[in-house]
Structures are given as C-alpha cells and as structure tokens.
Scaffold this active site. Structure first.
Site, PDB file in Angstrom:
ATOM      1  N   GLN A  53       1.911  -5.594  -5.046  1.00  0.00           N
ATOM      2  CA  GLN A  53       2.038  -4.364  -5.090  1.00  0.00           C
ATOM      3  C   GLN A  53       3.719  -4.299  -4.549  1.00  0.00           C
ATOM      4  OE1 GLN A  53       1.516  -2.277  -7.062  1.00  0.00           O
ATOM      5  NE2 GLN A  53      -0.269  -2.960  -7.468  1.00  0.00           N
ATOM      6  N   CYS A  67     -10.320  -0.505  -7.447  1.00  0.00           N
ATOM      7  CA  CYS A  67     -10.350  -1.406  -7.348  1.00  0.00           C
ATOM      8  C   CYS A  67      -9.977  -1.248  -5.512  1.00  0.00           C
ATOM      9  CB  CYS A  67      -9.303  -2.755  -7.586  1.00  0.00           C
ATOM     10  SG  CYS A  67     -10.535  -3.103  -9.324  1.00  0.00           S
ATOM     11  N   HIS A 103      -6.860  -3.590  -1.591  1.00  0.00           N
ATOM     12  CA  HIS A 103      -7.686  -3.959  -3.015  1.00  0.00           C
ATOM     13  C   HIS A 103      -8.968  -4.578  -2.989  1.00  0.00           C
ATOM     14  CE1 HIS A 103      -7.213  -5.817  -6.788  1.00  0.00           C
ATOM     15  NE2 HIS A 103      -7.026  -4.425  -7.053  1.00  0.00           N
ATOM     16  N   LYS A 125       2.609  -8.392 -11.917  1.00  0.00           N
ATOM     17  CA  LYS A 125       3.319  -7.040 -11.763  1.00  0.00           C
ATOM     18  C   LYS A 125       4.564  -7.163 -11.060  1.00  0.00           C
ATOM     19  CE  LYS A 125      -0.775  -6.061  -8.830  1.00  0.00           C
ATOM     20  NZ  LYS A 125      -1.488  -5.258 -10.481  1.00  0.00           N
ATOM     21  N   ASP A 156      -0.650  -9.321   1.350  1.00  0.00           N
ATOM     22  CA  ASP A 156      -0.895  -9.140   0.096  1.00  0.00           C
ATOM     23  C   ASP A 156       0.524  -8.373  -0.502  1.00  0.00           C
ATOM     24  OD1 ASP A 156      -1.809  -8.478  -2.683  1.00  0.00           O
ATOM     25  OD2 ASP A 156      -3.529  -7.642  -2.335  1.00  0.00           O
TER      26      ASP A 156
END
Lengths: 158, 414
Positions: free
Chosen positions: B210, B372, B130, B233, B207
């Site tokens: 998600q 993104c 991202h 999220k 990261d």
C-alpha cells in the site's frame, strides 16, 4: 432511490429483512447445518424438525447482509409445512431463477429474480438454501463450526 | 513542475484524462473509483507500453541474439533500474522481480528465515497485517516449530509501538510488518521500527504494497533488510512485483524455484546457479507486466512526484474526513494519523455488502468485506467493513458521490 437499487432492495425484501419469518433455532431439531460465506463472513444456521418426510418446524438464524437474511426468511415462509420432495424441488427452482435460467416462481421468493444480474451477490441470496440442503443431507449430526460448515464457492476476494 | 502539476498543485482534470477507464459509465452512472487499495487504475503510458511490447516487440528475454530479444531484454532490465532508483537501492542486483508482494514474502520466509529459526524462536508481525504477511509465517511456524508473535494495535488503529518494541527479544529472529495498513490506511512509524529491530540485531522486512503509491521509499536511509511490493498497486499491471533485499542477504539465500534463466550451467551431475538476482527469477517472467511496471514508476516519478501526490492525497483525506462526519451512524475504523485516504467504514447496522451494492448502483466502486485482514477486523469486533480507498486521480466530486451514496443507503434501510 435509483431504479436499479429498488429492483434489488424491493419493499418485500426489506420487510423480510426487518421482520424475518422463522427466526430462531428450532429446539430438538432433527436436521441442522451451519452455512458460511468466506468472502464476507456471513453465517447462517438452519434447523428443522422433519417427521414423516414433512417439515414440522423450520427456523434460521443469521449474522448476515440484508439479502441473505431476507432470502432465509422467504425460504422459511415458502417451505413451512412442505413435504421434503416439494422442498427439494423448490430449492432447485429458486437456485435456477437466481442463476438466470428463466425459471419463474411465485410468491415473495420471486422478488429475488433481479439477482440474476448480480452474480457476486447471488452467493448471499443462495447461502440459506444451500445450508438447508446441507441440513437435509446431514440429519441431526451437524452443527458447530468448521466441520459442519457449508462454504459457498468463492471466486472473489483480494 | 511535472507533467500534471504547476507550482506543486495537481491539474486533476488533465490527470484524469490519462486514465481511460474513468470515462466509463458504470450502471448508467459516472464511475467513482474508490478501490485503489485493491488495485490502482492504469494510466495510458502503462497500457501503451504493454500494448507496444505485444504489438511491436514480442520476444523472450536474456536469450537470443536477435533484435527483438535484445529490445525486450533492455526494456525488461530498464524496469530493474527504474525500481532501483525508485527505492534508492544501492545496487541494481538488490532488485528481484517477482510476481507480486505475496511471492516476495514467501520467498523470504522460505529462503532466508526458514534456516534461521528453530523451536522456541520467534517471528514478529503486527495485528494489522494483510493475510499475505500472516499465512506464510504460520506455514513456517508449523514447519519449524517457531512462534509467531503479534504486536497489538491500539483503539485508533495505530500500532502499539511500545508493545512492538518490548516484543523484540533475544528469541526474535525476524520481523515482518506492513508499512501502511491496507484496511485502515494508517502509516506505521517505519524508521522507529527499523531502529528498534537494528538495536536488537534482528532483520526486518516491510510489506510496502500500500505504501509505494503514497510515500517515497528510500531503502538505504530506512536501512530495512527487505521490502516487497506489487506493481498493480503502483499504476502498473498485475502479475509483477518487487523484492528488495540487501545484497549480503540475497547472496546467501538459496533459490526456491529451479529452471531456465536462473543457472550458469547445467549438467546431469551438477548445476551452478546464476548470480543475484537471476537465481531467483526462474522461467520466463511476465515480461509485458515488468515493462508496464517500469512505466508505472515513471508515471509516479516523472509525471507527478511524491510532493504532488502527498499534497493532493492529504487534501482528499482532510476533505473526506470532514464530509464523512456528516453522515449519520457512520463509524470509521482506524482514525489515527498519519494516514493516507483509506476509510474503513461501518454504516449503522447495515451490512457492508448491502452498502457496497447500493454504492455500486450509484457508480461508486468500493471494497466490502474483511480486506484480507480478518484478524484486524476481529480485533475491532466486526466481520466486514466498507472500504473507500482514494488515489491520485480522485477528486472532490468522488467524495460527494461517496457521501451521497451512503446517505441513499441509510434512506433505503431507514
């Protein structure tokens, strides 16, 4: 097809998308600009030959969505042979129609009136018109990537 | 058995009732929400917790001896405990509350990595990041003269793991990678990646923006150095996120923002910073959002559990893959498994924005554009795709609505 979908994607818009008017780069253009929509990556090029304040030739190319491409085609049709002052007035009328300011215009351009209810897509429709405005400002010095880009304002994106 | 399941099977009808927005009509149609990759919907217990804070207990935290302040502090800190348990961190102080994933990555880049790199050193990321895990490193590169190295992605959208491993060299000073691709839903082999990083003695961050709503995270067993995610999220509010960092790292990292709540004492001559994690939490935070995040986590762990989530989402994945096969001219990018039900689609020559608008007119909410992740889409030669991302509250009806919407789009552009 739903009623709302047919209000946006009217036959006249789909036809302009399929067989656009004035598609191509005008050779030896006196005025040219590139437009870019950073939200979706749409790219538009508008080029023109202007002699004595009148469009002699006007063309566009686009890597874009159907609404942007059809809008550019409608613009080509509406402004061919137009004087500069008439063109500037029409661009302003078109933008005001899209912005829902109650302006009524005639011809194929009127098919975009429903876009006033879809502000996220209004940017797609306005990109060619903004690019033309930029081309008129730039004269023949423009073209090429970043420095000459016209970015529509963005309030969207992750 | 959890609140919404029996024998591991999700009671989807009951679950959908706690997401108020699902009963909303969109342009006269039932809402089909397939944009959870952008943000998940919020269950009642999150909404009510935020509402309760403002309605019954507005107060600042870590200051004031009055009851409201004590209550607010206690609820705020209970989120830290919930996050610690959720990630299975060894120590509550390893949980830094931030404004989101982006803030976490930027903090690590500036406070941990910056002082460890010089010209010629390398930071390794992947081609499926991202923008939030690209731009902070480019900024650091421009500031320090280090190099940003990008591990490639294979044609099926999965990470080229052997290339990733071979790119870890003596010059590599930090690795920062996405756990689950936001654009494709492909799950990276995080254990293998940590192992490769550890073997070379390079710190690694994930990261997990998600990942957290789909996969159980155990930072101790994974042994990563840092991990970041966002509350919104994970069924929580926007404006809040988490940076997990190993205590030994957090202790040596200087704060990046000075102000109230991050100090032990202040005089004009000298300020002594507070301990970890307070030294990274300057200023009054989004207290309501932090409390909401705690409820989002409890919603996942108490009301559902990852076994139930995984089973339901894998069912949706298989069913959606099958249903989408029947849509003519549809190409899905990122077909590699294991993955979560996120589909990046290209429908013939029809532009993603046109597909998105026609789906929206059917009440189907998807993301259109570059998600993104422009470099990833560029790798596949497209500027934009239509992304349908599923979550725990989606059902078979949603798959039908998507397929029907795609077919309508094709009819219109025939």
């Amino acid at each position: 097809m739903s009623e709302r979908a047919s209000a946006i994607y009217q036959a006249v818009i789909l036809n302009h998308n399929r067989s656009p008017k004035g598609y191509g780069v005008v050779p030896l253009a006196t005025h040219e600009a590139d437009g870019f929509n950073p939200i979706c990556g749409d790219k538009v090029n508008v080029s023109a030959i202007i002699v004595k304040d009148k469009f002699v030739n006007l063309g566009f190319t686009a890597q874009s969505c159907a609404l942007c491409r059809a809008s550019a085609s409608v613009m080509m049709e509406a402004l061919a042979d137009s004087t500069l002052s008439r063109a500037e007035e029409f661009v302003s009328q078109f933008e005001n129609m899209i912005r829902g300011k109650g302006v009524v215009i005639k011809g194929d351009a009127a098919a975009f009136e429903a876009m006033r209810d879809y502000p996220a897509r209004a940017k797609c429709v306005l990109l060619p018109w903004r690019t033309l405005t930029e081309a008129l400002k730039n004269g023949s010095t423009a073209s090429g990537v970043p420095p000459g880009l016209t970015s529509v304002s963005t309030e969207l994106g992750e | 058995m959890s609140r919404f399941s029996r024998n591991g099977k999700l009671n989807i009808e009951e679950l959908r009732k706690v997401f108020p927005v699902l009963s909303r009509q969109i342009r006269g149609k039932k809402l089909t929400y397939l944009d959870s990759g952008a943000t998940t919907l919020k269950p009642l217990r999150v909404i009510e917790a935020v509402d309760h804070y403002y309605r019954n207990g507005t107060a600042n935290i870590h200051r004031g001896v009055h009851l409201l302040s004590e209550e607010a502090t206690s609820r705020y800190e209970s989120t830290r405990t919930a996050v610690k348990d959720f990630l299975n961190a060894g120590d509550e102080r390893e949980i830094v509350l931030t404004s989101g994933t982006t803030a976490g990555i930027n903090l690590v880049a500036k406070s941990f990595v910056k002082s460890r790199v010089k010209t010629g050193d390398e930071i390794l990321i992947t081609a499926m990041e991202h923008h939030a895990n690209i731009v902070p490193w480019q900024m650091l590169r421009d500031e320090t003269g280090c190099k940003l190295v990008v591990a490639p992605v294979l044609e099926d959208g999965s990470l080229d793991v052997s290339a990733f491993k071979s790119l870890i060299t003596g010059r590599t000073k930090f690795i920062s990678c996405v756990w689950i691709s936001n654009a494709f839903g492909v799950i990276n082999p995080v254990k293998e990646m940590v192992h490769a990083a550890k073997s070379a003695g390079v710190p690694i961050m994930f990261d997990a923006a998600q990942a957290v709503a789909h996969e159980a995270v155990d930072v101790q067993s994974l042994d990563c150095d840092f991990l970041v995610f966002s509350g919104h999220k994970l069924f929580g509010p926007t404006g809040v996120g988490v940076l997990y960092g190993k205590m030994k790292h957090l202790e040596v990292m200087p704060p990046q923002m000075g102000g109230g709540d991050m100090i032990k004492s202040v005089s004009f001559e000298k300020t002594i910073y507070a301990d970890v994690p307070a030294k990274f939490e300057a200023g009054t935070p989004d207290i309501a959002a932090v409390i909401g995040l705690g409820e989002g986590i409890r919603f996942v762990t108490e009301d559902l559990g990852f076994d139930v989530i995984r089973a339901h989402e894998q069912e949706l994945l298989v069913a959606a893959e099958l249903a989408l096969q029947d849509v003519p001219d549809l190409k899905i990018l990122g077909t590699a498994h294991p993955k979560v039900p996120i589909f990046s689609m290209i429908l013939g020559k029809i532009h993603a924005h046109d597909v998105g608008t026609i789906l929206d007119l059917q009440g189907v909410a998807v993301r259109t554009g570059h998600h993104c992740a422009q470099p990833l889409l560029a790798r596949f030669g497209v500027p934009a795709t239509v992304r349908a991302s599923f979550s725990i509250y989606n059902d078979q009806e949603d798959i039908k609505a998507l397929v029907q919407g795609l077919r309508k789009t094709l009819e219109m552009f025939a």
